[in-house]
Write a protein that holds these residues in place. Structure first.
Motif, PDB file in Angstrom:
ATOM      1  N   ALA A  47       0.825  -1.214   0.000  1.00 47.07           N
ATOM      2  CA  ALA A  47       0.000   0.000   0.000  1.00 47.07           C
ATOM      3  C   ALA A  47       0.855   1.258   0.000  1.00 47.07           C
ATOM      4  CB  ALA A  47      -0.947  -0.010   1.200  1.00 47.07           C
ATOM      5  N   GLU A  48       2.019   1.227   0.650  1.00 44.40           N
ATOM      6  CA  GLU A  48       2.910   2.385   0.620  1.00 44.40           C
ATOM      7  C   GLU A  48       3.461   2.606  -0.784  1.00 44.40           C
ATOM      8  OE1 GLU A  48       3.633   4.715   2.770  1.00 44.40           O
ATOM      9  OE2 GLU A  48       2.635   3.926   4.559  1.00 44.40           O
ATOM     10  N   SER A  49       3.720   1.512  -1.500  1.00 42.53           N
ATOM     11  CA  SER A  49       4.175   1.641  -2.890  1.00 42.53           C
ATOM     12  C   SER A  49       3.092   2.272  -3.757  1.00 42.53           C
ATOM     13  CB  SER A  49       4.572   0.272  -3.447  1.00 42.53           C
ATOM     14  OG  SER A  49       5.696  -0.251  -2.770  1.00 42.53           O
ATOM     15  N   ILE A  50       1.842   1.868  -3.519  1.00 44.34           N
ATOM     16  CA  ILE A  50       0.728   2.465  -4.255  1.00 44.34           C
ATOM     17  C   ILE A  50       0.587   3.939  -3.894  1.00 44.34           C
ATOM     18  CG2 ILE A  50      -1.783   2.408  -4.596  1.00 44.34           C
ATOM     19  CD1 ILE A  50      -1.645  -0.624  -4.119  1.00 44.34           C
ATOM     20  N   ARG A  51       0.787   4.269  -2.631  1.00 40.91           N
ATOM     21  CA  ARG A  51       0.727   5.674  -2.195  1.00 40.91           C
ATOM     22  C   ARG A  51       1.727   6.524  -2.974  1.00 40.91           C
ATOM     23  NH1 ARG A  51      -0.609   8.307   2.788  1.00 40.91           N
ATOM     24  NH2 ARG A  51       0.465  10.299   2.996  1.00 40.91           N
TER      25      ARG A  51
END
Length: 211
Positions: A47-51
């Motif tokens: 999810a941090e990569s998507i952020r």
């Protein structure tokens, strides 16, 4: 089965919800529940990569529906890896943004169909909603002025949005406040930080720890 308590923190940009969340931690620690905090989009590696992808200022051609679906994908992974385990462990979970942000920003802000977003949220979360949502309300221009004054990061893609977009986002939150009065409670975020923290704490105590 969910055993913990789930509180989400929502608000337009500059409302100070993240600062309030951090300020609440030492006070909530006295109530005997293990605390866990996390954020959306993010909270886990995927999810941090998507952020990072969503906020990258180079991605100016990102379609509104693409943006929404990225948020939804991040939410699903975050739910599986972080939210559900915390609740199953009986923790008091504080989440900086959750399902209401998608409705406010991609629904009201971007003009996407709100019912479609509600369906996607339900699909991604298997119908999980917070036990309480604290909505920190502030006039748009005041919130944006706070951000400009206290900026500690480079400009991201969402920092480039118009004032009109932020106005629509705020109206989206106010609309949800009317729609979900049992879950969403408004807190006046225009006050000094300590007063906002005190008001938020009072809501939480009244709802869950009164006895």
């Amino acid at each position: 089965m969910k055993k913990g308590l789930f509180i989400s923190f929502e608000g337009p940009d500059g409302a100070g919800k993240t600062s309030v969340l951090q300020g609440l931690l030492p006070k909530l620690a006295t109530f005997g529940m293990d605390l866990e905090t996390t954020r959306e989009p993010g909270g886990v590696a995927i999810a941090e990569s998507i952020r990072s992808l969503i906020l990258n200022p180079e991605n100016t051609t990102m379609d509104d529906k693409t943006e929404l679906l990225l948020y939804i994908a991040a939410r699903r992974q975050h739910l599986k890896e972080r939210i559900l385990p915390a609740l199953e462990d009986g923790k008091l979970l504080l989440v900086d943004r959750f399902i209401d942000s998608s409705v406010a920003y991609q629904g009201f802000g971007r003009g996407l169909n709100v019912e479609d977003i509600n369906w996607l949220n339900t699909y991604a979360t298997d119908g999980l909603v917070p036990d309480l949502t604290l909505y920190f309300d502030i006039e748009v221009e005041e919130g944006l002025a706070r951000i400009a004054k206290n900026r500690h990061h480079d400009v991201d893609r969402l920092d480039m949005e118009t004032v009109d977009m932020h106005e629509r986002v705020r109206q989206g939150y106010l609309s949800m406040l009317d729609r979900y009065p049992d879950r969403i409670v408004k807190v006046d975020a225009s006050q000094e930080l300590e007063l906002v923290i005190a008001d938020a704490l009072a809501v939480i105590v009244e709802r869950f720890f009164k006895n």
